[in-house]
Scaffold this motif. Structure first.
Motif, PDB file in Angstrom:
ATOM      1  N   GLY A 159       0.794  -1.214   0.000  1.00 15.43           N
ATOM      2  CA  GLY A 159       0.000   0.000   0.000  1.00 15.43           C
ATOM      3  C   GLY A 159       0.830   1.270   0.000  1.00 15.43           C
ATOM      4  N   GLN A 160       0.385   2.244   0.795  1.00 15.12           N
ATOM      5  CA  GLN A 160       0.949   3.590   0.750  1.00 15.12           C
ATOM      6  C   GLN A 160       0.992   4.188   2.147  1.00 15.12           C
ATOM      7  OE1 GLN A 160       0.381   7.505  -2.065  1.00 15.12           O
ATOM      8  NE2 GLN A 160      -1.360   6.159  -1.826  1.00 15.12           N
ATOM      9  N   ALA A 161       2.010   5.003   2.385  1.00 16.86           N
ATOM     10  CA  ALA A 161       2.132   5.658   3.686  1.00 16.86           C
ATOM     11  C   ALA A 161       2.756   7.033   3.518  1.00 16.86           C
ATOM     12  CB  ALA A 161       2.957   4.813   4.649  1.00 16.86           C
ATOM     13  N   PHE A 162       2.362   7.937   4.395  1.00 17.45           N
ATOM     14  CA  PHE A 162       2.900   9.287   4.440  1.00 17.45           C
ATOM     15  C   PHE A 162       3.626   9.447   5.769  1.00 17.45           C
ATOM     16  CE2 PHE A 162       2.357  13.791   5.701  1.00 17.45           C
ATOM     17  CZ  PHE A 162       3.025  14.406   4.651  1.00 17.45           C
ATOM     18  N   PHE A 163       4.857   9.956   5.719  1.00 17.63           N
ATOM     19  CA  PHE A 163       5.691  10.038   6.918  1.00 17.63           C
ATOM     20  C   PHE A 163       6.020  11.492   7.231  1.00 17.63           C
ATOM     21  CE2 PHE A 163       6.537   5.978   4.861  1.00 17.63           C
ATOM     22  CZ  PHE A 163       6.400   5.086   5.917  1.00 17.63           C
ATOM     23  N   GLN A 164       5.865  11.849   8.499  1.00 18.56           N
ATOM     24  CA  GLN A 164       6.326  13.136   9.011  1.00 18.56           C
ATOM     25  C   GLN A 164       7.380  12.818  10.071  1.00 18.56           C
ATOM     26  OE1 GLN A 164       2.972  16.112   9.532  1.00 18.56           O
ATOM     27  NE2 GLN A 164       1.745  14.261   9.207  1.00 18.56           N
ATOM     28  N   VAL A 165       8.640  13.035   9.707  1.00 18.79           N
ATOM     29  CA  VAL A 165       9.761  12.497  10.476  1.00 18.79           C
ATOM     30  C   VAL A 165      10.361  13.558  11.393  1.00 18.79           C
ATOM     31  CG1 VAL A 165      12.011  11.375  10.319  1.00 18.79           C
ATOM     32  CG2 VAL A 165      10.246  10.884   8.605  1.00 18.79           C
ATOM     33  N   HIS A 166      10.558  13.199  12.651  1.00 15.91           N
ATOM     34  CA  HIS A 166      11.288  14.059  13.578  1.00 15.91           C
ATOM     35  C   HIS A 166      12.773  14.023  13.213  1.00 15.91           C
ATOM     36  CE1 HIS A 166       8.317  14.322  17.202  1.00 15.91           C
ATOM     37  NE2 HIS A 166       7.808  14.748  16.075  1.00 15.91           N
ATOM     38  N   PRO A 167      13.403  15.189  13.050  1.00 15.05           N
ATOM     39  CA  PRO A 167      14.824  15.205  12.653  1.00 15.05           C
ATOM     40  C   PRO A 167      15.733  14.647  13.739  1.00 15.05           C
ATOM     41  CG  PRO A 167      14.065  17.430  13.180  1.00 15.05           C
ATOM     42  CD  PRO A 167      12.847  16.557  13.184  1.00 15.05           C
ATOM     43  N   ASN A 168      16.707  13.872  13.298  1.00 15.29           N
ATOM     44  CA  ASN A 168      17.742  13.339  14.186  1.00 15.29           C
ATOM     45  C   ASN A 168      18.945  12.964  13.311  1.00 15.29           C
ATOM     46  OD1 ASN A 168      19.431  12.029  15.951  1.00 15.29           O
ATOM     47  ND2 ASN A 168      17.850  10.732  16.855  1.00 15.29           N
ATOM     48  N   PRO A 169      19.868  13.915  13.076  1.00 10.06           N
ATOM     49  CA  PRO A 169      20.996  13.650  12.172  1.00 10.06           C
ATOM     50  C   PRO A 169      21.837  12.453  12.590  1.00 10.06           C
ATOM     51  CG  PRO A 169      20.837  15.996  12.707  1.00 10.06           C
ATOM     52  CD  PRO A 169      19.900  15.267  13.631  1.00 10.06           C
ATOM     53  N   ASP A 170      21.848  12.139  13.878  1.00  7.74           N
ATOM     54  CA  ASP A 170      22.666  11.024  14.354  1.00  7.74           C
ATOM     55  C   ASP A 170      21.989   9.671  14.151  1.00  7.74           C
ATOM     56  OD1 ASP A 170      24.630  12.797  15.230  1.00  7.74           O
ATOM     57  OD2 ASP A 170      23.618  13.076  17.160  1.00  7.74           O
ATOM     58  N   ARG A 171      20.711   9.698  13.810  1.00  7.60           N
ATOM     59  CA  ARG A 171      19.997   8.437  13.610  1.00  7.60           C
ATOM     60  C   ARG A 171      19.044   8.595  12.435  1.00  7.60           C
ATOM     61  NH1 ARG A 171      16.337   4.849  17.776  1.00  7.60           N
ATOM     62  NH2 ARG A 171      17.069   2.826  17.041  1.00  7.60           N
ATOM     63  N   PRO A 172      19.528   8.353  11.217  1.00  5.83           N
ATOM     64  CA  PRO A 172      18.705   8.576  10.029  1.00  5.83           C
ATOM     65  C   PRO A 172      17.441   7.721  10.040  1.00  5.83           C
ATOM     66  CG  PRO A 172      21.006   8.240   9.450  1.00  5.83           C
ATOM     67  CD  PRO A 172      20.870   7.888  10.894  1.00  5.83           C
ATOM     68  N   PHE A 173      16.463   8.185   9.305  1.00  4.88           N
ATOM     69  CA  PHE A 173      15.183   7.494   9.145  1.00  4.88           C
ATOM     70  C   PHE A 173      15.161   6.919   7.733  1.00  4.88           C
ATOM     71  CE2 PHE A 173      10.698   7.100   8.201  1.00  4.88           C
ATOM     72  CZ  PHE A 173      10.085   6.815   9.409  1.00  4.88           C
ATOM     73  N   ARG A 174      14.873   5.630   7.617  1.00  6.99           N
ATOM     74  CA  ARG A 174      14.894   4.970   6.305  1.00  6.99           C
ATOM     75  C   ARG A 174      13.594   4.207   6.087  1.00  6.99           C
ATOM     76  NH1 ARG A 174      19.061   3.794   2.975  1.00  6.99           N
ATOM     77  NH2 ARG A 174      20.598   4.209   4.624  1.00  6.99           N
ATOM     78  N   VAL A 175      13.073   4.321   4.868  1.00  8.79           N
ATOM     79  CA  VAL A 175      11.908   3.540   4.462  1.00  8.79           C
ATOM     80  C   VAL A 175      12.307   2.653   3.297  1.00  8.79           C
ATOM     81  CG1 VAL A 175       9.564   3.598   3.539  1.00  8.79           C
ATOM     82  CG2 VAL A 175      10.273   5.318   5.205  1.00  8.79           C
ATOM     83  N   ASN A 176      12.057   1.363   3.406  1.00  5.51           N
ATOM     84  CA  ASN A 176      12.299   0.419   2.320  1.00  5.51           C
ATOM     85  C   ASN A 176      10.963  -0.029   1.741  1.00  5.51           C
ATOM     86  OD1 ASN A 176      15.055   0.546   2.773  1.00  5.51           O
ATOM     87  ND2 ASN A 176      15.093  -1.266   4.077  1.00  5.51           N
ATOM     88  N   ALA A 177      10.885  -0.015   0.414  1.00  4.78           N
ATOM     89  CA  ALA A 177       9.691  -0.491  -0.286  1.00  4.78           C
ATOM     90  C   ALA A 177      10.148  -1.262  -1.510  1.00  4.78           C
ATOM     91  CB  ALA A 177       8.795   0.674  -0.702  1.00  4.78           C
ATOM     92  N   ALA A 178       9.846  -2.574  -1.544  1.00  2.59           N
ATOM     93  CA  ALA A 178      10.425  -3.450  -2.562  1.00  2.59           C
ATOM     94  C   ALA A 178      11.942  -3.295  -2.452  1.00  2.59           C
ATOM     95  CB  ALA A 178       9.887  -3.116  -3.942  1.00  2.59           C
ATOM     96  N   ASP A 179      12.638  -2.952  -3.564  1.00  5.96           N
ATOM     97  CA  ASP A 179      14.091  -2.777  -3.508  1.00  5.96           C
ATOM     98  C   ASP A 179      14.480  -1.307  -3.375  1.00  5.96           C
ATOM     99  OD1 ASP A 179      14.582  -5.493  -3.766  1.00  5.96           O
ATOM    100  OD2 ASP A 179      14.488  -5.411  -5.953  1.00  5.96           O
ATOM    101  N   LEU A 180      13.502  -0.425  -3.247  1.00 10.72           N
ATOM    102  CA  LEU A 180      13.768   1.002  -3.147  1.00 10.72           C
ATOM    103  C   LEU A 180      14.062   1.383  -1.701  1.00 10.72           C
ATOM    104  CD1 LEU A 180      13.478   3.080  -5.560  1.00 10.72           C
ATOM    105  CD2 LEU A 180      11.473   3.930  -4.345  1.00 10.72           C
ATOM    106  N   SER A 181      15.019   2.297  -1.499  1.00 17.18           N
ATOM    107  CA  SER A 181      15.384   2.736  -0.153  1.00 17.18           C
ATOM    108  C   SER A 181      15.336   4.260  -0.106  1.00 17.18           C
ATOM    109  CB  SER A 181      16.787   2.238   0.215  1.00 17.18           C
ATOM    110  OG  SER A 181      17.185   2.739   1.474  1.00 17.18           O
ATOM    111  N   VAL A 182      14.580   4.797   0.869  1.00 17.59           N
ATOM    112  CA  VAL A 182      14.445   6.242   1.033  1.00 17.59           C
ATOM    113  C   VAL A 182      15.068   6.630   2.366  1.00 17.59           C
ATOM    114  CG1 VAL A 182      12.851   8.189   1.059  1.00 17.59           C
ATOM    115  CG2 VAL A 182      12.249   6.119  -0.227  1.00 17.59           C
ATOM    116  N   ARG A 183      16.050   7.556   2.337  1.00 23.77           N
ATOM    117  CA  ARG A 183      16.769   7.941   3.548  1.00 23.77           C
ATOM    118  C   ARG A 183      16.525   9.423   3.827  1.00 23.77           C
ATOM    119  NH1 ARG A 183      21.806   9.955   5.192  1.00 23.77           N
ATOM    120  NH2 ARG A 183      22.757   8.884   6.983  1.00 23.77           N
ATOM    121  N   VAL A 184      16.158   9.741   5.074  1.00 19.88           N
ATOM    122  CA  VAL A 184      15.899  11.132   5.446  1.00 19.88           C
ATOM    123  C   VAL A 184      16.410  11.369   6.864  1.00 19.88           C
ATOM    124  CG1 VAL A 184      13.794  11.138   4.053  1.00 19.88           C
ATOM    125  CG2 VAL A 184      13.628  10.705   6.493  1.00 19.88           C
TER     126      VAL A 184
END
Length: 324
Positions: A159-184
């Motif tokens: 399906g689908q998801a919308f993320f509102q991420v709290h910033p933390n430069p020391d601990r990145p936030f990553r979303v994996n979907a199939a083989d795609l990787s999103v890093r923020v």
């Protein structure tokens, strides 16, 4: 929360398999006896099966009235050759619908076993993650959450998801979907996983997207969208209005140059059962517009008519789009 600790519990998997077998063969006495023996072995078996039944009912994938019960000898009447009574076709239709829906339900149950958070048909949900970040799940979507390592990781299972991420430069936030990787580190963005594509769209902030088969990492900013073709292993980048990102959260979907096949899959998240497109050539055609997700059946009918097709509802849980 660690999303990997209990997802493949063998007892839960056994319970899911029992549910599928019983629903597929409701009149099999030997199978029922074997199941009852398994159920009585311990409380863990009974609890796992209750959980599987609850999941099945909550997702609305296979209503019990579509499970056909075999006729007893007393119900069989002599018929003339080459004649089929109406009851035959009704039973055949129910069996076909049940068989199709079993194919849909099997991966749904497996997905539930892997997920930490899941939504059912036409159900939206907001999830507060362990660090306070927010994940909004579209209908018929699922995520697994793993905060056990150096990264905050979320896997979009469906399906689908919308993320509102709290910033933390020391601990990145990553979303994996199939083989795609999103890093923020901190931003607001959506990820949509379909059979043919995975799409990332940024409402605010920036993200880095690593795509399989694409050497360079794509950097997306506000209003950028990346569409990854899962079959061709290629990606294209385009611009969207930031306010339209994850517009489904307000039950309104803004569509620009989407394929009919993708739209059928998206609308399927809001309708129980399954949708079959008889003419596969329709699936690749492009469509744009604004869709009211509070009226998914009407939207699906309008989609069919826009392609000079028609929507036939075989049962409440099986819809077919065909040419006129």
């Amino acid at each position: 929360m660690n999303g990997t600790n209990s997802k493949n519990n063998p007892v839960r998997l056994q319970a899911a398999h029992w549910l599928l077998r019983l629903e597929g063969s409701p009149g099999d006495g030997a199978l029922r006896n074997e199941f009852e023996s398994w159920l009585q072995q311990n409380e863990a078996h009974r609890a796992a099966f209750r959980s599987a039944e609850h999941t099945w009912a909550r997702l609305g994938k296979l209503p019990p009235e579509l499970i056909a019960t075999p006729a007893t000898p007393a119900d069989i009447l002599p018929l003339k050759p080459r004649r089929r009574p109406r009851i035959f076709w009704a039973s055949a239709g129910a069996l076909l619908a049940a068989a199709c829906l079993l194919l849909v339900a099997a991966p749904v149950i497996q997905r539930h076993l892997e997920a930490d958070h899941i939504t059912g048909v036409a159900e939206l949900s907001d999830v507060v993650l362990p660090d306070g970040s927010l994940a909004s799940l579209d209908a018929d979507s699922a995520i697994a959450v793993d905060y056990s390592g150096a990264e905050r990781k979320v896997i979009l299972l469906a399906g689908q998801a919308f993320f509102q991420v709290h910033p933390n430069p020391d601990r990145p936030f990553r979303v994996n979907a199939a083989d795609l990787s999103v890093r923020v580190t901190g931003t607001a963005f959506s990820v949509d996983k379909l059979a043919s594509t995975v799409t990332v769209a940024v409402q605010s902030g920036t993200v880095e997207v690593a795509s399989p088969g694409v050497a360079e990492v794509s950097r997306l900013g506000m209003g950028d969208r990346l569409v990854f073709d899962r079959q061709a292993r290629s990606a294209r980048q385009e611009q969207v209005v930031p306010s339209t990102v994850a517009s489904w959260r307000s039950r309104r979907l803004v569509v620009h140059d989407a394929t009919v096949g993708d739209m059928v899959e998206i609308l399927g998240r809001y309708l129980p059962g399954m949708i079959v497109v008889r003419d596969g050539s329709m699936n690749g055609r492009s469509i744009s517009g604004v869709i009211d997700l509070t009226q998914p059946r009407e939207a699906l009918n309008a989609l069919a008519e826009s392609q000079h097709g028609k929507l036939s509802q075989i049962t409440p849980y099986l819809s077919v789009i065909s040419k006129r």
